[in-house]
Design a protein around this motif. Structure first.
Motif, mmCIF file in Angstrom:
data_model
loop_
_atom_site.group_PDB
_atom_site.id
_atom_site.type_symbol
_atom_site.label_atom_id
_atom_site.label_comp_id
_atom_site.label_asym_id
_atom_site.label_seq_id
_atom_site.Cartn_x
_atom_site.Cartn_y
_atom_site.Cartn_z
ATOM 1 N N ARG A 97 23.649 -57.527 34.102
ATOM 2 C CA ARG A 97 22.554 -56.660 33.709
ATOM 3 C C ARG A 97 20.786 -56.980 33.441
ATOM 4 N NH1 ARG A 97 25.279 -53.329 28.546
ATOM 5 N NH2 ARG A 97 23.671 -52.026 30.058
ATOM 6 N N ARG A 110 19.727 -46.952 18.071
ATOM 7 C CA ARG A 110 19.746 -45.225 17.719
ATOM 8 C C ARG A 110 20.607 -44.009 17.548
ATOM 9 N NH1 ARG A 110 16.558 -40.710 21.230
ATOM 10 N NH2 ARG A 110 16.115 -39.389 19.636
ATOM 11 N N ARG A 140 15.829 -59.357 26.012
ATOM 12 C CA ARG A 140 17.139 -58.247 24.959
ATOM 13 C C ARG A 140 18.562 -59.409 25.183
ATOM 14 N NH1 ARG A 140 17.824 -52.633 26.323
ATOM 15 N NH2 ARG A 140 20.105 -52.773 25.326
ATOM 16 N N ALA A 188 25.234 -40.882 24.786
ATOM 17 C CA ALA A 188 24.230 -42.531 25.272
ATOM 18 C C ALA A 188 22.924 -42.608 24.788
ATOM 19 C CB ALA A 188 25.214 -42.157 26.690
ATOM 20 N N LEU A 189 22.755 -43.196 23.609
ATOM 21 C CA LEU A 189 20.934 -42.679 23.200
ATOM 22 C C LEU A 189 21.176 -44.436 23.212
ATOM 23 C CD1 LEU A 189 21.505 -40.295 19.980
ATOM 24 C CD2 LEU A 189 20.938 -39.626 23.017
ATOM 25 N N ALA A 247 20.844 -39.892 28.213
ATOM 26 C CA ALA A 247 19.621 -40.439 29.122
ATOM 27 C C ALA A 247 19.533 -40.001 29.251
ATOM 28 C CB ALA A 247 21.319 -40.536 29.660
ATOM 29 N N GLY A 267 25.965 -45.902 24.961
ATOM 30 C CA GLY A 267 25.270 -46.676 25.621
ATOM 31 C C GLY A 267 24.325 -46.766 27.298
ATOM 32 N N ASP A 271 24.570 -43.176 32.667
ATOM 33 C CA ASP A 271 23.567 -43.583 34.274
ATOM 34 C C ASP A 271 24.446 -44.617 34.757
ATOM 35 O OD1 ASP A 271 20.275 -43.950 33.168
ATOM 36 O OD2 ASP A 271 22.130 -44.992 31.298
ATOM 37 N N GLY A 308 18.787 -37.177 25.900
ATOM 38 C CA GLY A 308 18.894 -38.103 24.821
ATOM 39 C C GLY A 308 17.473 -37.897 24.868
ATOM 40 N N TYR A 309 16.416 -37.560 24.485
ATOM 41 C CA TYR A 309 15.212 -37.952 24.256
ATOM 42 C C TYR A 309 14.827 -36.120 23.412
ATOM 43 C CZ TYR A 309 14.980 -41.382 26.919
ATOM 44 O OH TYR A 309 15.719 -42.498 27.862
ATOM 45 N N ARG A 360 14.885 -56.328 31.047
ATOM 46 C CA ARG A 360 15.952 -56.569 30.002
ATOM 47 C C ARG A 360 16.171 -58.101 29.381
ATOM 48 N NH1 ARG A 360 19.736 -52.475 29.607
ATOM 49 N NH2 ARG A 360 20.824 -53.807 28.065
HETATM 50 N N1 UDP Z 1 17.823 -43.261 25.446
HETATM 51 C C1 UDP Z 1 18.516 -42.129 24.897
HETATM 52 N N2 UDP Z 1 16.971 -41.738 24.688
HETATM 53 C C2 UDP Z 1 16.228 -42.964 23.574
HETATM 54 C C3 UDP Z 1 15.939 -43.895 25.115
HETATM 55 C C4 UDP Z 1 17.009 -44.313 25.183
HETATM 56 O O1 UDP Z 1 18.780 -41.171 25.709
HETATM 57 O O2 UDP Z 1 15.513 -42.207 23.361
HETATM 58 C C5 UDP Z 1 19.294 -43.663 26.807
HETATM 59 C C6 UDP Z 1 18.419 -44.095 27.769
HETATM 60 O O3 UDP Z 1 18.160 -43.831 28.954
HETATM 61 C C7 UDP Z 1 20.151 -44.794 28.762
HETATM 62 C C8 UDP Z 1 20.444 -45.436 27.344
HETATM 63 O O4 UDP Z 1 20.060 -44.588 26.469
HETATM 64 O O5 UDP Z 1 21.052 -43.918 29.384
HETATM 65 C C9 UDP Z 1 20.242 -46.262 26.117
HETATM 66 O O6 UDP Z 1 21.103 -47.399 28.030
HETATM 67 P P1 UDP Z 1 21.346 -49.308 27.737
HETATM 68 O O7 UDP Z 1 21.946 -49.184 28.677
HETATM 69 O O8 UDP Z 1 20.098 -49.593 26.995
HETATM 70 O O9 UDP Z 1 22.510 -49.132 26.650
HETATM 71 P P2 UDP Z 1 22.607 -50.277 24.798
HETATM 72 O O10 UDP Z 1 22.531 -51.645 25.648
HETATM 73 O O11 UDP Z 1 20.840 -49.961 24.530
HETATM 74 O O12 UDP Z 1 23.493 -49.379 24.330
#
Ligand code: UDP
Length: 243
Positions: free
Chosen positions: A215, A167, A225, A162-163, A110, A188, A192, A137-138, A222
């Motif tokens: 969502r 990833r 997606r 939570a990336l 995150a 995921g 957040d 996560g950046y 989104r």
């Molecule tokens: N995120 C991160 N690094 C990145 C891209 C995304 O930490 O390079 C985090 C983003 O801030 C969020 C989470 O990954 O907190 C992705 O959330 P999402 O609801 O998109 O999850 P998904 O549905 O992809 O599992």
């Protein structure tokens, strides 16, 4: 042998939410190392198109059904699953139990302000947990190894990542061998939600199986997606017809 249900080539573990938390918790107590994938229809569709990702998630010790679409699909092919097992609820269940046993947790993912709020929230709610690491996560690929070394040194019992997919799963698969123990789970957008940055769908919508719609409406970016959902239904229909 774990009982699984095959959905488009992905073996989903048939377990209830509570039993899964109990099982992971016991594995952590026993100092085991495990890789957990919480997969929704979008992840299943991505795995169909990305061979590398497909191979990665098949290396996981557990793949659980984080999405009503998976649960419905299993029912439609006559192999019902026990219900949804979400990344978010698994994380909350494990935090609760980890608190009782004063265990070691590492959070990674995150945005910087979100992870900060998450740490505050966890310290307040689960005051006996030992947070042994927390970072956003950046980070660049070159920082990955250093982060893995830090996790290994921390002797974390649970590592929540939570990336976002793919990833978080790619990161776990690339570094799993570096760790002696720890339950590694991609969660995921859960940081957040737990930090209060975004809201989880109201309970009534979850009950009506409409969390996915919430969502899309709350984060319109989104929508693209969400196209994975009809694609998934179409592919499942084909799987069913082919028997
Ligand atoms: N995120 C991160 N690094 C990145 C891209 C995304 O930490 O390079 C985090 C983003 O801030 C969020 C989470 O990954 O907190 C992705 O959330 P999402 O609801 O998109 O999850 P998904 O549905 O992809 O599992």
């Amino acid at each position: 042998m774990k009982q699984t249900v095959d959905i488009l080539g992905i073996p989903f573990y048939n377990v209830s939410q509570n039993a899964f938390v109990d099982e992971l918790f016991q594995l952590a107590i026993d100092e085991k190392r495990r890789f957990v994938v919480t997969a929704n229809p979008e992840i299943v569709m991505h795995a169909q198109q990305d061979f590398e990702f497909n191979q990665i998630i098949l290396q996981a010790d557990y793949i659980v059904a984080d999405g009503i679409g998976i649960v419905k699909a299993a029912k439609n092919i006559g192999k019902p699953l026990n219900g949804r097992v979400t990344g978010y609820d698994t994380m909350l269940g494990l935090l609760q139990k980890a608190n009782e046993k004063k265990m070691r947790i590492y959070f990674i993912g995150a945005k910087p302000n979100v992870i900060e709020k998450l740490v505050e929230k966890v310290q307040k709610t689960y005051s006996d947990i030992e947070i042994v690491g927390a970072r956003d996560g950046y980070f660049s690929a070159s920082e990955s190894k250093r982060i893995a070394d830090d996790i290994a040194e921390s002797k974390a019992d649970f590592v929540f990542l939570a990336l976002g997919f793919p990833r978080q799963e790619k990161w776990i698969a690339a570094h799993l061998q570096d760790f002696d123990k720890g339950i590694f789970i991609g969660v995921g957008g859960s940081f957040d939600v737990l930090s209060g940055e975004t809201k989880r769908a109201p309970k009534i919508l979850v009950k009506c199986n409409l969390e996915w719609l919430y969502r899309i409406l709350s984060q319109p970016s989104r929508w693209r997606r969400a196209l994975a959902i009809p694609q998934f239904m179409f592919a499942m229909n084909r799987q069913r017809k082919q028997g």
